[in-house]
Design a protein around this motif. Structure first.
Motif, PDB file in Angstrom:
ATOM      1  N   ALA A  70       0.687  -1.126   0.174  1.00 38.72           N
ATOM      2  CA  ALA A  70       0.056   0.172  -0.002  1.00 38.72           C
ATOM      3  C   ALA A  70       1.035   1.198  -0.008  1.00 38.72           C
ATOM      4  O   ALA A  70       0.650   2.172  -0.694  1.00 38.72           O
ATOM      5  CB  ALA A  70      -1.049   0.236   1.236  1.00 38.72           C
ATOM      6  N   LYS A 114      -4.366  -4.894 -11.959  1.00 34.80           N
ATOM      7  CA  LYS A 114      -4.173  -5.306 -13.313  1.00 34.80           C
ATOM      8  C   LYS A 114      -2.787  -6.152 -13.234  1.00 34.80           C
ATOM      9  O   LYS A 114      -2.285  -6.556 -14.331  1.00 34.80           O
ATOM     10  CB  LYS A 114      -4.005  -3.876 -14.004  1.00 34.80           C
ATOM     11  N   SER A 115      -2.189  -6.129 -12.023  1.00 36.53           N
ATOM     12  CA  SER A 115      -1.028  -6.649 -11.961  1.00 36.53           C
ATOM     13  C   SER A 115      -0.951  -8.358 -11.888  1.00 36.53           C
ATOM     14  O   SER A 115       0.025  -9.201 -12.004  1.00 36.53           O
ATOM     15  CB  SER A 115      -0.222  -6.318 -10.857  1.00 36.53           C
ATOM     16  N   LEU A 116      -2.172  -8.528 -11.627  1.00 33.60           N
ATOM     17  CA  LEU A 116      -2.508  -9.958 -11.420  1.00 33.60           C
ATOM     18  C   LEU A 116      -2.677 -10.699 -12.592  1.00 33.60           C
ATOM     19  O   LEU A 116      -3.409 -10.336 -13.459  1.00 33.60           O
ATOM     20  CB  LEU A 116      -3.871 -10.155 -10.579  1.00 33.60           C
ATOM     21  N   ARG A 143      -4.949  -0.026  -7.727  1.00 34.17           N
ATOM     22  CA  ARG A 143      -3.716  -0.184  -8.533  1.00 34.17           C
ATOM     23  C   ARG A 143      -3.256  -1.544  -9.075  1.00 34.17           C
ATOM     24  O   ARG A 143      -2.819  -1.551 -10.177  1.00 34.17           O
ATOM     25  CB  ARG A 143      -2.642   0.526  -7.825  1.00 34.17           C
ATOM     26  N   GLU A 148       2.947 -12.944  -6.902  1.00 34.26           N
ATOM     27  CA  GLU A 148       1.578 -12.681  -7.248  1.00 34.26           C
ATOM     28  C   GLU A 148       0.757 -12.995  -6.192  1.00 34.26           C
ATOM     29  O   GLU A 148      -0.203 -12.361  -6.101  1.00 34.26           O
ATOM     30  CB  GLU A 148       1.503 -12.907  -8.438  1.00 34.26           C
ATOM     31  N   TYR A 178       5.568  -3.594  -7.161  1.00 34.00           N
ATOM     32  CA  TYR A 178       6.804  -3.708  -7.634  1.00 34.00           C
ATOM     33  C   TYR A 178       8.013  -3.182  -6.706  1.00 34.00           C
ATOM     34  O   TYR A 178       9.076  -3.861  -6.716  1.00 34.00           O
ATOM     35  CB  TYR A 178       6.923  -3.210  -9.135  1.00 34.00           C
ATOM     36  N   LYS A 179       7.794  -2.059  -6.149  1.00 35.49           N
ATOM     37  CA  LYS A 179       8.948  -1.650  -5.488  1.00 35.49           C
ATOM     38  C   LYS A 179       9.198  -2.401  -4.012  1.00 35.49           C
ATOM     39  O   LYS A 179      10.113  -2.139  -3.346  1.00 35.49           O
ATOM     40  CB  LYS A 179       8.758  -0.310  -5.016  1.00 35.49           C
TER      41      LYS A 179
END
Lengths: 233, 233, 233, 233
Positions: free
Chosen positions: A35, A124-126, A121, A66, A40-41
């Motif tokens: 959060a 979409k990374s999944l 956020r 993931e 990614y960081k």
DNA sequence: GATGAATGAGGCTTCATTCAT
DNA sequence: GATGAATGAAGCCTCATTCAT
């Protein structure tokens, strides 16, 4: 009805109790880090350190990074699904229930503001399969709101609008508080934001009958508060 | 008033014309890739290949990858700032202008749906200084909407609500179409979504006077469309 | 005697006058940058900018970056070869000539302190063929010193030491001023360093006869300076 | 007094024993490569391969490539600080001690000739903070030599020269062997170089009393060697 | 079950060099 | 002759993941 959160995330560890405990540890750390610094960081090492476990341990409870994100987002979404029913519990009047639901939604969003943004956020990374789970959870939560709307419509308090679309207007109220917090907090505090926001949107919803009812509820609430504050003196 | 997009992103290349052209090339590729695969999953090599240039070239026009993201998001936000004034151009009636503004907003969001999502997801990936630029741009856009609201309030068509807060309800309408498209598209098409959504929210806004005016506009529009469709035959 | 500096560095440009001028421009910039930031941290673009030319231009006067380094180091070494003969010009006494040579060496090293360090640091960065040139230049310079020593030995002023090895002790005096400047400057200023250093080393060199001669020179010098300073009043 | 070498280079690995072992592995490889090919021409991959570890591993023991250089140079400098006290151990006569110190210095420089050159060339490639550590180490080493000089002066064997400046003349003897090896080896072998060099410089240092002492030591040594060689037969 | 050292693939970025103008 | 935009090879470094203990 109650979703088993992350029912498909595999673990190498068999002891269900332990899995639950360890995952809670990991997810708490992950949600916080994701959060605040983004998915990614944040490294698995970061999560491990914050959770007070070793990096290797994490891979005994999730398949990959993931999965940690999936569990984190689901954790946030689950808190919505918990708070809303809890808030309407015991209330019978449709308008009352609806208001309580929206307020509860706003409140939990406020309490986990950064985490809510995370959910927005990061979906979409999944991978698509995992995203399904997120969407399913969101649909469930929205269904709770939509049900309130349907009840109000049935009771003649709300106009005959599409409950699913209308849900999004109210959901948007809660989410905007998190998503646009950097700006909105300059305009209004949480209390005023929710009150004015709900009042604004409910105007769009109420029938004439509903309108009367709403004013009555307002008056009652004002009365209670007057009493409360006079007692407080 | 008109923001020079990315006014602070430095370039090693001096020819302003070339900088503009190359950046357009790079940004077009980047927006597309970032929107579809996400910022972190997109490599600079990907962007270079899609833009038809070498990876090294990109670094003559931006400082780092984050700059590419900044320019990409600003590019999206700038399109809002272009479309809204263009849509209200020539219109004088406050309600007309407001509706045109919101519809324009929704339209441009629809046209750049993935890119809009990108703007939402990726702002947190930017350094604070760069985030400032994004926020400033959003505030500018919102001011365009808020001005319409103020005009309507002044004209007695809209209730005396906080224009900045109300702006967020309508902005939310546009953004939700992009953010929740996966779900909303199952409920309604773009046209119906915008029409019903605007109609819903405007209910919350109109005074009695505004209400009369709104119905008149609806009737006129219906009349025009009837004519048009009869001509079409 | 006079070395054609970099006699083998090819240039695409044919006009010899221009080559000389441009190279001087480039080398001046390069020596400065290499000396202060080091060879590898200095880019050809840096050199071009500092020299006030384009990066492409440089490649019309040298084959590659290493050529620039070669020319730079040779430029430094050449200044030694110029200053030493200039300083001994006109002097006939072997001890006088030797002292003048060493002082001149120290002086030019002091004037181009950073550049001297560059020559030390960077020779290993050159290809063997280019390193040859550097070494040849150093041998030439050392030969100038060694010749002075041989003359002094012949004249019976200096002990019969190996002139080439002894040369290194005196060369070391000059070089140490540059190489260990960070430390030595805390102990002594340039004047005192050279005077004490030369005096120290010359002790190791002088025969009894040389010793008498040396003291006479010292006395004369002291006399002159007394006069000078009394005139100055 | 004893310097903790590289006391500030951080490691992610906690096991001190392992850190020591791995670093020794890495530094051994790095010194060798840096000394022979130079710092910039050596890649971390080269070092890793030579050290028999993965490239990533190196970054668990150092922060960046410059840290590897720092540790490498410190490693070389530390060997000086070890050898000199070891060589003077047990000796009491000031001239004896001094000679032993210089010989030891020369010997270790000879043994790590390329590495010594590395220390010279590369210090400027380090950041100022790291350079401080190098300088501090050099000062410590020089102090060992300077102390010998002071003792000799006190004993009336050496002239009353500035010990710190004189130190540099003798240090220069050792360093020149490494720095100018390409040339000096053509003139003299190591043994002769050191002997003649020390003899030359010590001439500059000795008082009359010291001179007597020096000759006596020479005679003793010659005597011992005669015996030794007669025994060897 | 837990640890944490080790791996190695892959990304961002730099920069020497080229070449069309 | 001069320019400077363009290229692309290569290096440093990170970090998800594994595996021996």
């Amino acid at each position: 009805m109650l979703a088993k959160p992350a029912f498909e995330v595999q673990s190498l560890v068999t002891d269900a109790e332990l899995v639950k405990k360890r995952r809670a540890q990991i997810i708490a750390a992950a949600v916080d880090l994701f959060a605040h610094q983004g998915y990614y960081k944040t490294t698995i090492q970061d999560v491990a350190k914050k959770a007070g476990v070793s990096a290797g341990l994490i891979y005994q409870y999730v398949r990959d990074k993931e999965d940690v994100l999936l569990l984190s987002v689901l954790d946030v979404l689950d808190s919505y699904k918990q708070e809303i029913p809890a808030a309407t519990q015991g209330l019978t009047d449709p308008l009352d229930r609806f208001k309580a639901a929206i307020y509860a939604y706003c409140r939990v969003v406020d309490q986990r503001r950064e985490a809510t943004v995370l959910a927005y956020r990061s979906t979409k990374s999944l991978s698509p399969e995992r995203r399904q789970l997120i969407m399913a959870s969101e649909i469930e939560t929205n269904a709770l709101i939509a049900q309130c709307l349907k009840d109000g419509i049935k009771a003649g308090l709300f106009r005959d609008v599409d409950p699913d679309l209308a849900t999004y207007h109210f959901v948007g109220l809660a989410h905007s508080w998190a998503l646009k917090h950097w700006r909105i907090k300059q305009i209004a505090g949480f209390e005023r934001y929710v009150e004015e926001g709900f009042d604004f949107l409910v105007h769009a919803l109420l029938t004439d009958k509903g309108w009367q009812h709403y004013k009555k509820l307002q008056a009652e609430k004002a009365g209670k508060e007057r009493k409360k504050s006079s007692k407080a003196r």
